[in-house]
Design a protein around this motif. Structure first.
Motif, mmCIF file in Angstrom:
data_model
loop_
_atom_site.group_PDB
_atom_site.id
_atom_site.type_symbol
_atom_site.label_atom_id
_atom_site.label_comp_id
_atom_site.label_asym_id
_atom_site.label_seq_id
_atom_site.Cartn_x
_atom_site.Cartn_y
_atom_site.Cartn_z
ATOM 1 N N UNK A 131 0.847 -1.197 0.000
ATOM 2 C CA UNK A 131 0.000 0.000 0.000
ATOM 3 C C UNK A 131 0.876 1.236 0.000
ATOM 4 N N UNK A 132 0.620 2.113 -0.950
ATOM 5 C CA UNK A 132 1.373 3.364 -0.986
ATOM 6 C C UNK A 132 0.432 4.519 -0.691
ATOM 7 N N UNK A 133 0.720 5.236 0.368
ATOM 8 C CA UNK A 133 -0.038 6.430 0.693
ATOM 9 C C UNK A 133 0.911 7.612 0.564
ATOM 10 N N UNK A 134 0.425 8.790 0.920
ATOM 11 C CA UNK A 134 1.247 9.978 0.708
ATOM 12 C C UNK A 134 2.540 9.892 1.530
ATOM 13 N N UNK A 135 2.398 9.607 2.823
ATOM 14 C CA UNK A 135 3.608 9.555 3.659
ATOM 15 C C UNK A 135 3.974 8.132 4.063
ATOM 16 N N UNK A 136 2.978 7.245 4.053
ATOM 17 C CA UNK A 136 3.203 5.885 4.537
ATOM 18 C C UNK A 136 3.306 4.901 3.375
ATOM 19 N N UNK A 137 4.143 3.895 3.582
ATOM 20 C CA UNK A 137 4.192 2.769 2.648
ATOM 21 C C UNK A 137 4.135 1.520 3.512
ATOM 22 N N UNK A 138 3.241 0.600 3.157
ATOM 23 C CA UNK A 138 3.035 -0.570 3.997
ATOM 24 C C UNK A 138 3.120 -1.820 3.142
ATOM 25 N N UNK A 139 3.980 -2.751 3.546
ATOM 26 C CA UNK A 139 4.062 -4.036 2.859
ATOM 27 C C UNK A 139 3.366 -5.076 3.736
ATOM 28 N N UNK A 140 2.149 -5.438 3.321
ATOM 29 C CA UNK A 140 1.317 -6.298 4.170
ATOM 30 C C UNK A 140 1.919 -7.684 4.341
ATOM 31 N N UNK A 141 2.531 -8.231 3.288
ATOM 32 C CA UNK A 141 3.015 -9.603 3.429
ATOM 33 C C UNK A 141 4.329 -9.669 4.207
ATOM 34 N N UNK A 142 5.137 -8.624 4.118
ATOM 35 C CA UNK A 142 6.407 -8.635 4.860
ATOM 36 C C UNK A 142 6.275 -8.000 6.242
ATOM 37 N N UNK A 143 5.085 -7.456 6.556
ATOM 38 C CA UNK A 143 4.863 -6.786 7.843
ATOM 39 C C UNK A 143 5.881 -5.678 8.073
ATOM 40 N N UNK A 144 6.080 -4.835 7.051
ATOM 41 C CA UNK A 144 7.009 -3.715 7.197
ATOM 42 C C UNK A 144 6.309 -2.415 6.827
ATOM 43 N N UNK A 145 6.773 -1.340 7.417
ATOM 44 C CA UNK A 145 6.133 -0.049 7.213
ATOM 45 C C UNK A 145 7.180 1.046 7.158
ATOM 46 N N UNK A 146 6.968 2.017 6.271
ATOM 47 C CA UNK A 146 7.883 3.151 6.140
ATOM 48 C C UNK A 146 7.092 4.443 6.243
ATOM 49 N N UNK A 147 7.679 5.409 6.951
ATOM 50 C CA UNK A 147 7.096 6.745 7.010
ATOM 51 C C UNK A 147 8.110 7.687 6.381
ATOM 52 N N UNK A 148 7.695 8.422 5.373
ATOM 53 C CA UNK A 148 8.610 9.307 4.635
ATOM 54 C C UNK A 148 9.893 8.555 4.262
ATOM 55 N N UNK A 149 9.719 7.300 3.801
ATOM 56 C CA UNK A 149 10.822 6.451 3.336
ATOM 57 C C UNK A 149 11.777 5.982 4.432
ATOM 58 N N UNK A 150 11.419 6.195 5.686
ATOM 59 C CA UNK A 150 12.219 5.668 6.791
ATOM 60 C C UNK A 150 11.424 4.537 7.441
ATOM 61 N N UNK A 151 12.062 3.363 7.571
ATOM 62 C CA UNK A 151 11.325 2.237 8.130
ATOM 63 C C UNK A 151 10.983 2.472 9.601
ATOM 64 N N UNK A 152 9.747 2.108 9.964
ATOM 65 C CA UNK A 152 9.278 2.243 11.347
ATOM 66 C C UNK A 152 9.115 0.844 11.922
ATOM 67 N N UNK A 153 9.690 0.616 13.103
ATOM 68 C CA UNK A 153 9.561 -0.690 13.755
ATOM 69 C C UNK A 153 8.246 -0.721 14.529
ATOM 70 N N UNK A 154 7.364 -1.635 14.159
ATOM 71 C CA UNK A 154 6.066 -1.726 14.826
ATOM 72 C C UNK A 154 5.881 -3.126 15.401
ATOM 73 N N UNK A 155 5.128 -3.216 16.494
ATOM 74 C CA UNK A 155 4.744 -4.537 16.995
ATOM 75 C C UNK A 155 3.675 -5.098 16.057
ATOM 76 N N UNK A 156 3.380 -6.387 16.191
ATOM 77 C CA UNK A 156 2.380 -7.010 15.319
ATOM 78 C C UNK A 156 1.030 -6.316 15.456
ATOM 79 N N UNK A 157 0.647 -5.991 16.675
ATOM 80 C CA UNK A 157 -0.653 -5.334 16.885
ATOM 81 C C UNK A 157 -0.656 -3.937 16.273
ATOM 82 N N UNK A 158 0.412 -3.174 16.521
ATOM 83 C CA UNK A 158 0.496 -1.824 15.945
ATOM 84 C C UNK A 158 0.442 -1.905 14.419
#
Ligand code: CA
Length: 230
Positions: A131-158
C-alpha cells in the motif's frame, strides 16, 4: 507436465469439482482436499505451485490455515470468500494472501487470476499487498512499514492496526471494528486496549503525538487514517 500442482481447499464438492475441471482443462495438475488440516498436510507433501483456499471450512478455517502456512512457506495463495465481512477480515489481518475472489465467481475468472498470480514475480514491490499512501508505505506480506521512506519498527498489533486503517483509508473505524480486524471475533477484553496500542503507534509515526495528523480521532465514533492514497 513438470509444473507443480494446484491445491484446492474447499469442502463444497460442487465448487471444488467445477474449479478442478476448469483448471485441468487449462492444463494444470490439480489436487483437492476438503479441510484445513488436510490442506496443511498436502501443502507440505505436494509442494503445490498455488493454493486456492476457501475461508469457510470445517474445523480449522481458511484464515487459520493461511496463518499457519505463512509460518512455513511463501506459496501463492488465492482465497475464496463468501461474505463481505470475510473479505474485510482477510484484508484487515494482512496474512499475506496473493489474491481473493468472492463467491459466487466465474470459473473462467478464477483460471485467469491463477494464471496472473503464477506470472507474478515474487517481488513484494510488484505485489498488490503493498500500500502506498502519501507519507506511509506498507508491505502487508512482509509486515514492514515506512514513514517518509524511513522504516518504522512496529509490533504485530500496531502493524495490524495501521494496516487496517490504511485499507479503509479516509473512513472512520470504530473501536469494535478495529478489534474485529486486529484481534478477531474471540476478543473478550476491554475495548480501551485499542486506545493503548494506538497511543503507542502514534508515538512512532506522528510528528506530534499529542496533536495527531495521520491517525485522527473522530470523537464518539472512532479513528480515521488521514494520509491520502497516492
Ligand atoms: Ca467452504
Amino acid at each position: 507436465m513438470s509444473n507443480p500442482p494446484i491445491l484446492i481447499v474447499e469442502d463444497e464438492v460442487t465448487i471444488a469439482q467445477t474449479v478442478r475441471a476448469y483448471l485441468e482443462q487449462a492444463g494444470f495438475a490439480v489436487h483437492v482436499v476438503g479441510d484445513g488440516i488436510g490442506a496443511l498436510d498436502a501443502a507440505r507433501s505436494l509442494h503445490p505451485g498455488l493454493i486456492i483456499l476457501d475461508i469457510m471450512l470445517p474445523g480449522m478455517d481458511g484464515l487459520d490455515v493461511l496463518r499457519r502456512l505463512r509460518q512455513e512457506s511463501q506459496v501463492y495463495v488465492l482465497m475464496l470468500t463468501a461474505k463481505t465481512e470475510e473479505t474485510d477480515k482477510l484484508l484487515g489481518l494482512g496474512l499475506g494472501a496473493d489474491d481473493y475472489l468472492t463467491k459466487p465467481f466465474s470459473p473462467r475468472e478464477l483460471v485467469a487470476r491463477v494464471k496472473a498470480i503464477l506470472r507474478r514475480e515474487r517481488d513484494p514491490h510488484a505485489s498488490d499487498t503493498l500500500l502506498r499512501l502519501r507519507r506511509l508505505r506498507i508491505d502487508a506480506s512482509a509486515h514492514r512499514c515506512w514513514l517518509d521512506n524511513v522504516e518504522v519498527e512496529l509490533t504485530a498489533v500496531e502493524f495490524n492496526l495501521l494496516l487496517t486503517l490504511a485499507r479503509h483509508c479516509g473512513r472512520v473505524l470504530s473501536r469494535e471494528q478495529l478489534i474485529e480486524h486486529v484481534w478477531g471475533n474471540n476478543f473478550y477484553g476491554d475495548d480501551r486496549v485499542v486506545d493503548v496500542h494506538l497511543g503507542r503507534l502514534r508515538k512512532k509515526i506522528e510528528d506530534d503525538p499529542t496533536n495527531p495528523t495521520l491517525i485522527v480521532t473522530v470523537r464518539g465514533v472512532g479513528y480515521r487514517l488521514a494520509d491520502a492514497p497516492l
